[in-house]
Scaffold this motif. Structure first.
Motif, PDB file in Angstrom:
ATOM      1  N   ALA A  17      28.312  57.902  36.644  1.00 25.69           N
ATOM      2  CA  ALA A  17      27.304  58.132  37.678  1.00 25.69           C
ATOM      3  C   ALA A  17      27.153  56.917  38.581  1.00 25.69           C
ATOM      4  CB  ALA A  17      25.963  58.464  37.022  1.00 25.69           C
ATOM      5  N   ALA A  18      27.215  55.710  37.981  1.00 27.82           N
ATOM      6  CA  ALA A  18      27.100  54.493  38.780  1.00 27.82           C
ATOM      7  C   ALA A  18      28.267  54.373  39.754  1.00 27.82           C
ATOM      8  CB  ALA A  18      27.038  53.278  37.864  1.00 27.82           C
ATOM      9  N   CYS A  19      29.481  54.714  39.280  1.00 28.52           N
ATOM     10  CA  CYS A  19      30.663  54.669  40.158  1.00 28.52           C
ATOM     11  C   CYS A  19      30.512  55.649  41.310  1.00 28.52           C
ATOM     12  CB  CYS A  19      31.926  54.998  39.353  1.00 28.52           C
ATOM     13  SG  CYS A  19      32.379  53.742  38.141  1.00 28.52           S
ATOM     14  N   VAL A  20      30.044  56.849  40.981  1.00 30.79           N
ATOM     15  CA  VAL A  20      29.858  57.856  42.023  1.00 30.79           C
ATOM     16  C   VAL A  20      28.832  57.385  43.037  1.00 30.79           C
ATOM     17  CG1 VAL A  20      29.093  60.208  42.476  1.00 30.79           C
ATOM     18  CG2 VAL A  20      30.502  59.752  40.489  1.00 30.79           C
ATOM     19  N   ALA A  21      27.696  56.894  42.555  1.00 30.86           N
ATOM     20  CA  ALA A  21      26.636  56.454  43.461  1.00 30.86           C
ATOM     21  C   ALA A  21      27.122  55.318  44.353  1.00 30.86           C
ATOM     22  CB  ALA A  21      25.413  56.014  42.653  1.00 30.86           C
ATOM     23  N   GLU A 104      33.365  63.584  37.421  1.00 31.47           N
ATOM     24  CA  GLU A 104      33.422  62.230  36.894  1.00 31.47           C
ATOM     25  C   GLU A 104      34.643  61.501  37.466  1.00 31.47           C
ATOM     26  OE1 GLU A 104      33.545  62.197  32.685  1.00 31.47           O
ATOM     27  OE2 GLU A 104      31.405  62.570  32.444  1.00 31.47           O
ATOM     28  N   LYS A 105      34.585  60.190  37.451  1.00 34.22           N
ATOM     29  CA  LYS A 105      35.703  59.387  37.927  1.00 34.22           C
ATOM     30  C   LYS A 105      36.952  59.686  37.106  1.00 34.22           C
ATOM     31  CE  LYS A 105      36.959  54.539  38.755  1.00 34.22           C
ATOM     32  NZ  LYS A 105      36.510  53.137  38.637  1.00 34.22           N
ATOM     33  N   ASN A 106      38.056  59.960  37.814  1.00 37.97           N
ATOM     34  CA  ASN A 106      39.330  60.248  37.155  1.00 37.97           C
ATOM     35  C   ASN A 106      39.892  58.965  36.549  1.00 37.97           C
ATOM     36  OD1 ASN A 106      42.213  60.657  36.747  1.00 37.97           O
ATOM     37  ND2 ASN A 106      41.987  62.546  37.926  1.00 37.97           N
ATOM     38  N   SER A 107      40.106  58.968  35.242  1.00 35.72           N
ATOM     39  CA  SER A 107      40.555  57.754  34.562  1.00 35.72           C
ATOM     40  C   SER A 107      41.984  57.363  34.944  1.00 35.72           C
ATOM     41  CB  SER A 107      40.467  57.955  33.036  1.00 35.72           C
ATOM     42  OG  SER A 107      41.279  59.040  32.630  1.00 35.72           O
ATOM     43  N   GLU A 108      42.760  58.318  35.444  1.00 41.66           N
ATOM     44  CA  GLU A 108      44.141  58.033  35.834  1.00 41.66           C
ATOM     45  C   GLU A 108      44.237  57.489  37.253  1.00 41.66           C
ATOM     46  OE1 GLU A 108      46.403  61.550  35.204  1.00 41.66           O
ATOM     47  OE2 GLU A 108      46.025  61.615  33.036  1.00 41.66           O
ATOM     48  N   VAL A 154      32.645  67.667  32.868  1.00 42.76           N
ATOM     49  CA  VAL A 154      33.189  66.711  33.838  1.00 42.76           C
ATOM     50  C   VAL A 154      32.439  66.747  35.168  1.00 42.76           C
ATOM     51  CG1 VAL A 154      35.475  66.856  32.781  1.00 42.76           C
ATOM     52  CG2 VAL A 154      34.938  68.295  34.771  1.00 42.76           C
ATOM     53  N   VAL A 155      31.439  67.624  35.275  1.00 38.78           N
ATOM     54  CA  VAL A 155      30.654  67.722  36.507  1.00 38.78           C
ATOM     55  C   VAL A 155      29.524  66.703  36.472  1.00 38.78           C
ATOM     56  CG1 VAL A 155      29.147  69.204  37.885  1.00 38.78           C
ATOM     57  CG2 VAL A 155      31.212  70.159  36.842  1.00 38.78           C
ATOM     58  N   ASN A 156      29.448  65.863  37.507  1.00 37.69           N
ATOM     59  CA  ASN A 156      28.349  64.905  37.619  1.00 37.69           C
ATOM     60  C   ASN A 156      27.252  65.415  38.537  1.00 37.69           C
ATOM     61  OD1 ASN A 156      28.585  62.677  35.928  1.00 37.69           O
ATOM     62  ND2 ASN A 156      30.010  61.623  37.288  1.00 37.69           N
ATOM     63  N   VAL A 192      30.422  62.411  52.668  1.00 37.75           N
ATOM     64  CA  VAL A 192      30.754  60.987  52.735  1.00 37.75           C
ATOM     65  C   VAL A 192      32.258  60.783  52.585  1.00 37.75           C
ATOM     66  CG1 VAL A 192      30.504  58.785  51.529  1.00 37.75           C
ATOM     67  CG2 VAL A 192      28.505  60.262  51.875  1.00 37.75           C
ATOM     68  N   ASP A 193      32.804  59.876  53.380  1.00 38.51           N
ATOM     69  CA  ASP A 193      34.209  59.478  53.274  1.00 38.51           C
ATOM     70  C   ASP A 193      34.291  58.074  52.672  1.00 38.51           C
ATOM     71  OD1 ASP A 193      34.733  61.058  56.421  1.00 38.51           O
ATOM     72  OD2 ASP A 193      35.393  61.795  54.463  1.00 38.51           O
ATOM     73  N   SER A 194      35.189  57.899  51.720  1.00 32.15           N
ATOM     74  CA  SER A 194      35.374  56.603  51.061  1.00 32.15           C
ATOM     75  C   SER A 194      36.769  56.562  50.451  1.00 32.15           C
ATOM     76  CB  SER A 194      34.316  56.421  49.963  1.00 32.15           C
ATOM     77  OG  SER A 194      34.667  55.348  49.108  1.00 32.15           O
ATOM     78  N   PRO A 195      37.385  55.374  50.363  1.00 37.86           N
ATOM     79  CA  PRO A 195      38.679  55.259  49.679  1.00 37.86           C
ATOM     80  C   PRO A 195      38.600  55.654  48.205  1.00 37.86           C
ATOM     81  CG  PRO A 195      38.247  53.303  51.003  1.00 37.86           C
ATOM     82  CD  PRO A 195      36.980  54.089  50.979  1.00 37.86           C
ATOM     83  N   LEU A 196      37.403  55.663  47.652  1.00 41.71           N
ATOM     84  CA  LEU A 196      37.238  56.013  46.238  1.00 41.71           C
ATOM     85  C   LEU A 196      37.012  57.496  46.020  1.00 41.71           C
ATOM     86  CD1 LEU A 196      34.944  53.099  45.015  1.00 41.71           C
ATOM     87  CD2 LEU A 196      37.411  53.332  44.762  1.00 41.71           C
ATOM     88  N   ILE A 197      36.989  58.272  47.112  1.00 37.57           N
ATOM     89  CA  ILE A 197      36.672  59.698  47.011  1.00 37.57           C
ATOM     90  C   ILE A 197      37.849  60.530  47.514  1.00 37.57           C
ATOM     91  CG2 ILE A 197      35.148  61.534  47.822  1.00 37.57           C
ATOM     92  CD1 ILE A 197      32.974  59.365  48.170  1.00 37.57           C
ATOM     93  N   GLU A 198      38.195  61.548  46.759  1.00 39.58           N
ATOM     94  CA  GLU A 198      39.185  62.539  47.192  1.00 39.58           C
ATOM     95  C   GLU A 198      38.495  63.884  47.313  1.00 39.58           C
ATOM     96  OE1 GLU A 198      43.536  61.282  45.652  1.00 39.58           O
ATOM     97  OE2 GLU A 198      42.184  61.974  44.065  1.00 39.58           O
TER      98      GLU A 198
END
Length: 229
Positions: A17-21, A104-108, A154-156, A192-198
């Motif tokens: 959740a912290a990573c997503v936020a 959730e953040k993809n671990s791969e 896996v849904v946040n 929102v657009d971010s390099p951490l988001i697909e």
């Protein structure tokens, strides 16, 4: 009905959740949308559920143990009312519902998948509680979450928007960096657009899933399902 999912965000969930936020908070303000509508909508509930892939044999649904997997279902109850006193029709001709899910953040990949999809409904009755729903396939969930046995765990975050003729009538959901309000574009995390988001447009209408023959009277009528439009 299965109770709605709540995420305490403890342990691994709290880290995700912290990573997503963090990812969603990096983006700047989004332009506000202002519009007037001839109808009003109120979302009563939004839930994340699971539904096992149905199997059919001789016109009936079977429950054989043949490796079927769980789809994730986003389901909502809502009501619409006409704001036009001159309107005598018991139905609104069309309504669009947009569904959004953050995993959730993809671990791969180290990234967060935001899944979206829209479903169009027709002949939506005024003044009654109606149900809408959309589906995410097990394979899509596995591919985008990196979890081999995903399901709703896996849904946040999740949210829906009720739209008529381009106007957002109401929105609701669970989770996010701030309280979700249609008047506050910065709370609309799926934009929102971010390099951490697909982002992926993979959430499906019921008519595009193995559940198409089921629950005709339970959900509002989907456009393109064969009824009068």
């Amino acid at each position: 009905m299965t109770p709605s999912v709540r995420f305490p965000f403890s342990g691994r969930g709290r880290l995700a959740a912290a990573c997503v936020a963090w990812a969603f908070c990096q983006a700047g303000p989004l332009a506000a949308q202002e519009a007037n509508a001839a109808i009003a909508a109120k979302i009563d509930s939004v839930e994340i559920l699971e539904a096992r892939t149905p199997e059919y044999e001789g016109g009936t649904i079977t429950r054989r143990d043949s490796g079927t997997r769980e789809w994730v279902l986003i389901e909502s109850e809502l009501e619409i009312r006409s704001a036009d006193r001159e309107n005598r029709s018991p139905f609104h001709p069309s309504l669009q519902v947009n569904f959004h899910v953050a995993l959730e953040k993809n671990s791969e990949t180290g990234k967060i998948a935001v899944l979206s999809g829209e479903v169009d409904y027709v002949n939506v009755r005024f003044g009654e509680t109606i149900r809408v729903g959309a589906f995410i396939s097990p394979n899509d969930l596995e591919l985008m979450s990196g979890d081999r046995d995903p399901g709703k765990k896996v849904v946040n975050w999740y949210a829906i928007e009720v739209v008529s003729e381009g106007t957002i009538l109401d929105m609701a959901g669970e989770g996010g960096p701030k309280r979700l309000r249609k008047e506050d574009p910065e709370s609309h995390w799926w934009k929102v657009d971010s390099p951490l988001i697909e982002k992926f447009t993979v959430i499906r209408a019921r008519k595009d899933t193995p559940f198409a023959p089921m629950w005709w009277d339970y959900y509002a009528e989907e456009a393109g399902s064969g009824g009068a439009e």
